[in-house]
Motif scaffolding. Structure first.
Motif, PDB file in Angstrom:
ATOM      1  N   ASP A 126       0.726  -1.167  -0.035  1.00  0.00           N
ATOM      2  CA  ASP A 126      -0.177   0.158  -0.088  1.00  0.00           C
ATOM      3  C   ASP A 126       0.745   1.172   0.088  1.00  0.00           C
ATOM      4  N   SER A 127       0.602   2.289  -0.868  1.00  0.00           N
ATOM      5  CA  SER A 127       1.164   3.408  -0.861  1.00  0.00           C
ATOM      6  C   SER A 127       0.087   4.449  -0.452  1.00  0.00           C
ATOM      7  N   VAL A 128       0.308   4.859   0.903  1.00  0.00           N
ATOM      8  CA  VAL A 128      -0.572   5.653   1.486  1.00  0.00           C
ATOM      9  C   VAL A 128      -0.416   7.377   1.598  1.00  0.00           C
ATOM     10  N   TYR A 129      -1.340   7.806   1.133  1.00  0.00           N
ATOM     11  CA  TYR A 129      -1.361   9.318   0.971  1.00  0.00           C
ATOM     12  C   TYR A 129      -2.530   9.913   2.115  1.00  0.00           C
ATOM     13  N   VAL A 130      -1.840  10.774   2.944  1.00  0.00           N
ATOM     14  CA  VAL A 130      -2.362  11.278   3.944  1.00  0.00           C
ATOM     15  C   VAL A 130      -2.851  13.027   3.899  1.00  0.00           C
ATOM     16  N   LEU A 131      -3.948  13.491   3.939  1.00  0.00           N
ATOM     17  CA  LEU A 131      -4.399  14.710   3.985  1.00  0.00           C
ATOM     18  C   LEU A 131      -4.573  15.316   5.253  1.00  0.00           C
ATOM     19  N   HIS A 132      -4.091  16.321   5.766  1.00  0.00           N
ATOM     20  CA  HIS A 132      -4.421  16.804   7.058  1.00  0.00           C
ATOM     21  C   HIS A 132      -4.771  18.345   6.701  1.00  0.00           C
ATOM     22  N   LEU A 133      -6.267  18.268   6.685  1.00  0.00           N
ATOM     23  CA  LEU A 133      -7.005  19.411   6.375  1.00  0.00           C
ATOM     24  C   LEU A 133      -7.727  20.190   7.520  1.00  0.00           C
ATOM     25  N   SER A 134      -7.411  21.368   7.628  1.00  0.00           N
ATOM     26  CA  SER A 134      -7.621  22.190   8.733  1.00  0.00           C
ATOM     27  C   SER A 134      -8.442  23.537   8.351  1.00  0.00           C
ATOM     28  N   TYR A 135      -8.974  24.195   9.156  1.00  0.00           N
ATOM     29  CA  TYR A 135      -9.734  25.522   8.862  1.00  0.00           C
ATOM     30  C   TYR A 135      -8.534  26.742   9.008  1.00  0.00           C
ATOM     31  N   ASP A 136      -8.548  27.554   8.462  1.00  0.00           N
ATOM     32  CA  ASP A 136      -7.786  28.747   8.699  1.00  0.00           C
ATOM     33  C   ASP A 136      -8.053  29.394  10.061  1.00  0.00           C
ATOM     34  N   PRO A 137      -6.937  29.553  10.639  1.00  0.00           N
ATOM     35  CA  PRO A 137      -6.976  30.233  12.038  1.00  0.00           C
ATOM     36  C   PRO A 137      -8.219  31.267  12.159  1.00  0.00           C
ATOM     37  N   ASP A 138      -8.803  31.238  13.653  1.00  0.00           N
ATOM     38  CA  ASP A 138      -9.867  32.164  13.910  1.00  0.00           C
ATOM     39  C   ASP A 138     -10.730  32.107  12.833  1.00  0.00           C
ATOM     40  N   TYR A 139     -11.083  31.246  12.073  1.00  0.00           N
ATOM     41  CA  TYR A 139     -12.160  31.161  11.112  1.00  0.00           C
ATOM     42  C   TYR A 139     -13.641  31.028  12.073  1.00  0.00           C
ATOM     43  N   PHE A 140     -13.612  30.282  13.118  1.00  0.00           N
ATOM     44  CA  PHE A 140     -14.934  30.085  13.900  1.00  0.00           C
ATOM     45  C   PHE A 140     -14.173  29.927  15.258  1.00  0.00           C
ATOM     46  N   ILE A 141     -14.454  31.047  16.126  1.00  0.00           N
ATOM     47  CA  ILE A 141     -14.336  31.237  17.645  1.00  0.00           C
ATOM     48  C   ILE A 141     -15.359  30.963  18.604  1.00  0.00           C
ATOM     49  N   GLU A 142     -15.487  29.661  19.243  1.00  0.00           N
ATOM     50  CA  GLU A 142     -16.566  29.396  20.044  1.00  0.00           C
ATOM     51  C   GLU A 142     -16.147  29.875  21.571  1.00  0.00           C
ATOM     52  N   GLU A 143     -17.205  30.602  22.174  1.00  0.00           N
ATOM     53  CA  GLU A 143     -17.169  31.007  23.525  1.00  0.00           C
ATOM     54  C   GLU A 143     -18.199  30.717  24.317  1.00  0.00           C
ATOM     55  N   TYR A 144     -17.940  30.301  25.470  1.00  0.00           N
ATOM     56  CA  TYR A 144     -19.144  29.778  26.416  1.00  0.00           C
ATOM     57  C   TYR A 144     -19.037  30.649  27.599  1.00  0.00           C
ATOM     58  N   ARG A 145     -19.857  31.516  28.062  1.00  0.00           N
ATOM     59  CA  ARG A 145     -19.788  31.933  29.509  1.00  0.00           C
ATOM     60  C   ARG A 145     -21.161  32.038  30.072  1.00  0.00           C
ATOM     61  N   TYR A 146     -20.808  32.065  31.605  1.00  0.00           N
ATOM     62  CA  TYR A 146     -22.047  32.202  32.624  1.00  0.00           C
ATOM     63  C   TYR A 146     -22.056  33.613  33.089  1.00  0.00           C
ATOM     64  N   VAL A 147     -23.397  34.127  33.335  1.00  0.00           N
ATOM     65  CA  VAL A 147     -23.387  35.328  33.682  1.00  0.00           C
ATOM     66  C   VAL A 147     -24.611  35.205  34.971  1.00  0.00           C
ATOM     67  N   ASN A 148     -24.369  35.868  35.906  1.00  0.00           N
ATOM     68  CA  ASN A 148     -25.184  35.943  37.286  1.00  0.00           C
ATOM     69  C   ASN A 148     -26.394  36.727  36.877  1.00  0.00           C
ATOM     70  N   GLN A 149     -27.519  36.364  37.255  1.00  0.00           N
ATOM     71  CA  GLN A 149     -28.754  36.961  37.013  1.00  0.00           C
ATOM     72  C   GLN A 149     -28.768  38.369  37.475  1.00  0.00           C
ATOM     73  N   GLY A 150     -29.029  39.485  36.789  1.00  0.00           N
ATOM     74  CA  GLY A 150     -29.077  40.902  37.113  1.00  0.00           C
ATOM     75  C   GLY A 150     -27.888  41.578  36.891  1.00  0.00           C
ATOM     76  N   THR A 151     -26.677  40.946  36.205  1.00  0.00           N
ATOM     77  CA  THR A 151     -25.394  41.199  35.933  1.00  0.00           C
ATOM     78  C   THR A 151     -25.186  41.462  34.510  1.00  0.00           C
ATOM     79  N   SER A 152     -24.190  41.936  34.214  1.00  0.00           N
ATOM     80  CA  SER A 152     -23.918  41.849  32.568  1.00  0.00           C
ATOM     81  C   SER A 152     -22.454  42.079  32.311  1.00  0.00           C
ATOM     82  N   PHE A 153     -21.950  41.978  30.943  1.00  0.00           N
ATOM     83  CA  PHE A 153     -20.347  41.955  30.738  1.00  0.00           C
ATOM     84  C   PHE A 153     -20.324  42.600  29.120  1.00  0.00           C
ATOM     85  N   MET A 154     -19.108  42.988  28.653  1.00  0.00           N
ATOM     86  CA  MET A 154     -19.125  43.819  27.290  1.00  0.00           C
ATOM     87  C   MET A 154     -18.411  42.587  26.348  1.00  0.00           C
ATOM     88  N   TRP A 155     -18.844  42.437  25.469  1.00  0.00           N
ATOM     89  CA  TRP A 155     -18.366  41.201  24.362  1.00  0.00           C
ATOM     90  C   TRP A 155     -18.480  42.017  23.067  1.00  0.00           C
TER      91      TRP A 155
END
Length: 436
Positions: A283-312
């Protein structure tokens, strides 16, 4: 007054005699009257109940209670105040520690049993004191347990014990006010280290010895396990990978674009493989490591206390929900920022519960655990046996193991939060009634 009355009676008799004599005869008659002073005597004495009394001229039989007696003799009056004393029966219930001597109330005893003493009261009556003496044994309690070498032992009243071999621990404690001894025999359990070696063809799914691997090069994999004694053990696998010809490429694309490679289009990041037979029938094996360009999709998850706020990203966020923002990267791809906001709830772990069927605290429930989907709960007894495992959608334990009620004791929990990976651990108490 009685004395004067008697004198007057005597004078009247004499006067009457004189008058009668004077009428019949003319003669002289003389007489002499001697007046004696009367005496009043008071006596006080004591006697045992049921006894006879014969002092001071009194003769009284079978006395049962306090008595006042009067006696007149000539012109004298005698009064007796007699106190009747009862015999006493006193029972004493006492206990001493083994090896001690009881030395109260005139006793001197070092063995358990019933002892009697006869004493006299102030009236001279017999009284009985009975001592019921209990000797509390200086008992030695023998316990057995296991411990993992290099791990601190905490249990059976002992804490932070570190040892390299079998160990005997002792401590003294008080039992009903007397010293008793606890002796704990600890058996040392040693962690196991296992080294394995194997071979596998490149890219083949390897599933032996509880490993789950896809390998493209020589690999050393390690597993940390628990032995049957509950001690840490290590399994090390040295995996030698055989492969034929290997060609690897690293490519990146913007999210949503596609890449044409080996006669196919690919638009999702990942590792892709194409196989061809070489001229050597390998077997002659070809391997492709495919990735997305950096910072294409940034996922953030945050909690906020009820009655408070933050800037985003220049926005004030105070409510739960999903928010998006997009920018251009240096590679020309849209950089999408995705923010998920959830209200923060603090989990509350009850310190105890009472599964007695009265409708109060019958199950052990962690408050707000349902706010963290995917979280898991494990419960262990003092012997490190897992007696319960469930996820946030169940969130209730009734104190049963395999359908049987567990006894009142301390139990330990491990809570793994699915979103953050944070682990909470500690212990709580299962309380049952006396007849359960």
């Amino acid at each position: 007054m009685e004395f004067l009355r008697k004198i007057l009676v005597i004078l009247s008799i004499l006067i009457a005699s004189m008058y009668a004599f004077a009428i019949t005869c003319e003669s002289e008659y003389s007489f002499t009257i001697n007046v004696t002073q009367s005496i009043t005597e008071n006596y006080t004495d004591a006697v045992c109940k049921g006894s006879d009394y014969s002092k001071y001229g009194f003769d009284i039989k079978n006395l049962q209670k306090d008595t006042i007696c009067h006696r007149e003799e000539d012109c004298n009056t005698y009064t007796l105040h007699l106190t009747v004393c009862e015999q006493k029966q006193t029972n004493l219930f006492e206990s001493i520690c083994e090896g001690s001597t009881f030395t109260k109330y005139g006793f001197s005893e070092s063995k358990g049993g019933i002892y009697t003493q006869n004493k006299q009261t102030t009236c001279g009556c017999d009284s009985t004191v009975t001592l019921h003496l209990d000797v509390i044994s200086n008992a030695t309690t023998t316990l057995f347990d296991k411990f993992c070498v290099n791990e601190g032992y905490n249990g059976r009243g002992f804490t932070d014990i570190y040892a390299k071999k079998d160990t005997v621990l002792q401590r003294e404690e008080m039992k009903q006010g007397c010293p008793s001894h606890v002796q704990l025999f600890l058996t040392a359990c040693y962690p196991e280290t296992t080294s394995l070696a194997d071979t596998v063809q490149r890219g083949v799914h390897y599933t032996k010895y509880n490993f789950d691997l896809y390998t493209y090069s020589d690999t050393i994999a390690v597993q940390n396990l628990k032995t049957v004694q509950g001690c840490d053990s290590t399994v090390t696998l040295s995996l030698l990978v055989y492969h034929d010809y290997l060609f690897e490429e690293n490519k990146s694309i913007c999210r949503g674009d596609s890449l044409f490679w080996q006669n196919k289009y690919y638009k999702n990041e990942g590792d892709y493989e194409a196989r061809y037979k070489s001229i050597y029938k390998m077997d002659s094996v070809y391997v492709l490591h495919l990735s997305y360009d950096p910072d294409y999709f940034i996922e953030e998850y945050r909690y906020v206390n009820q009655g408070t706020s933050f800037m985003w990203h220049g926005r004030e966020i105070s409510d739960a929900g999903e928010y998006y923002d997009s920018l251009k990267t240096v590679n020309g791809c849209d950089s999408i920022h995705h923010l998920t906001v959830a209200l923060k709830y603090e989990i509350v772990i009850p310190p105890f519960f009472t599964p007695d069927g009265d409708g109060l605290n019958d199950t052990w429930v962690i408050k707000n655990l349902e706010c963290y989907p995917g979280s898991t709960v494990e419960i262990f007894d003092r012997y490190n046996r897992r007696v319960a495992f469930y996820k946030d959608d169940v969130n209730s334990w009734d104190g049963l193991y395999n359908g049987h009620p567990l006894p009142s004791d301390d139990y330990w929990y491990v809570i793994r939060m699915a979103d953050t990976g944070i682990k909470h651990s500690g212990h709580f108490i299962l309380k049952r009634g006396k007849h359960q």
